[in-house]
Design a protein around this motif. Structure first.
Motif, short mmCIF file in Angstrom:
data_model
loop_
_atom_site.label_atom_id
_atom_site.label_comp_id
_atom_site.label_asym_id
_atom_site.label_seq_id
_atom_site.Cartn_x
_atom_site.Cartn_y
_atom_site.Cartn_z
N TYR B 35 0.85 -1.19 0.00
CA TYR B 35 0.00 0.00 0.00
C TYR B 35 0.89 1.24 0.00
O TYR B 35 1.98 1.25 0.57
CB TYR B 35 -0.91 0.03 1.23
N GLN B 37 0.86 5.41 0.91
CA GLN B 37 0.12 6.42 1.68
C GLN B 37 0.87 7.74 1.63
O GLN B 37 1.98 7.85 2.15
CB GLN B 37 -0.10 5.98 3.12
N ALA B 42 -5.16 8.60 2.52
CA ALA B 42 -5.58 7.23 2.77
C ALA B 42 -4.57 6.26 2.17
O ALA B 42 -3.99 6.53 1.12
CB ALA B 42 -6.95 6.99 2.16
N PRO B 43 -4.37 5.10 2.80
CA PRO B 43 -3.56 4.07 2.15
C PRO B 43 -4.24 3.64 0.86
O PRO B 43 -5.47 3.46 0.81
CB PRO B 43 -3.56 2.93 3.17
#
Lengths: 113, 111
Positions: B35, B37, B42-43
């Motif tokens: 992920y 970020q 937001a991720p």
């Protein structure tokens, strides 16, 4: 199509108070998960709900609770707030097409003073 | 239990290639995700590897070696907008939505 929406975006509370955070998943997504992210750390799993049932709980005290509504939106409640509860609270939703890729909301920044 | 280790910070030059490593210890293995970020954001899901090998998605690639409990994220043709934190994560079970994240690697792209 709207993404995952969370409210409020920012919140300041006093120690000992109670807080309710809200999340609306992507339309059609039946799974909602909650994560806590302390500054400089990765998100930490709190709860997962699917079809209104709790499917997972992380290592958090009973002061933390959650629920999911018939429209799949969700609330995270935290009682007796502590200074250490200050964090970014993230909601993630997933559906059948997610293929292990979960969509996160932008989070609620909670500050406890 | 599950734990993931990744470098805390990496700096790279715009246009270059950077590799962010992740080693994991899990009681069962059900895949490795990455992920991104940005600060205050937001991720965002980047990739998921369940099997050994390299998965390519545009400028980003992700590699997994299950025998070494190791994976990496490869970013090519770095751009300033790639400056962000990158997290590796593993699910707790097959099809589980409960993810355990690493502490994240902060990537700084410099001109």
């Amino acid at each position: 199509d709207a993404g995952v929406t969370q409210s409020p975006t920012h919140l300041i509370k006093t120690r000992g108070q109670h807080v309710t955070l809200r999340c609306s998943p992507i339309s059609g997504h039946k799974s909602v998960s909650w994560y806590q992210q302390v500054l400089g750390q990765g998100p930490q799993f709190i709860f997962q709900y699917y079809e209104k049932e709790e499917r997972g709980r992380g290592n958090f005290p009973d002061r933390f609770s959650a629920r999911q509504f018939p429209n799949y939106s969700s609330e995270l409640n935290v009682n007796a707030l502590l200074l250490g509860d200050s964090a970014l609270y993230l909601c993630a939703s997933a559906g059948r097409e997610s293929n292990y890729g979960y969509t996160f909301g932008s989070g609620t920044r909670l500050t406890v003073v | 239990g599950q734990s993931l280790e990744q470098p805390s910070e990496v700096t790279a030059v715009e246009g270059a290639i950077v590799q962010i490593n992740c080693t994991y210890q899990t009681s069962g293995f059900y895949g490795l995700s990455w992920y991104q970020q940005h600060d205050g954001g937001a991720p965002t899901f980047l990739s998921y590897n369940a099997l050994d090998g390299l998965e390519e998605t545009g400028r980003f690639s992700s590699f997994l070696s299950r025998s070494d409990s190791y994976g990496y994220l490869l970013l090519q043709e770095l751009q300033m907008k790639d400056s962000a934190s990158y997290f590796c994560a593993v699910p707790s079970g097959a099809g589980s939505y409960q993810l355990t994240f690493g502490k994240g690697t902060k990537l700084s792209v410099i001109p």
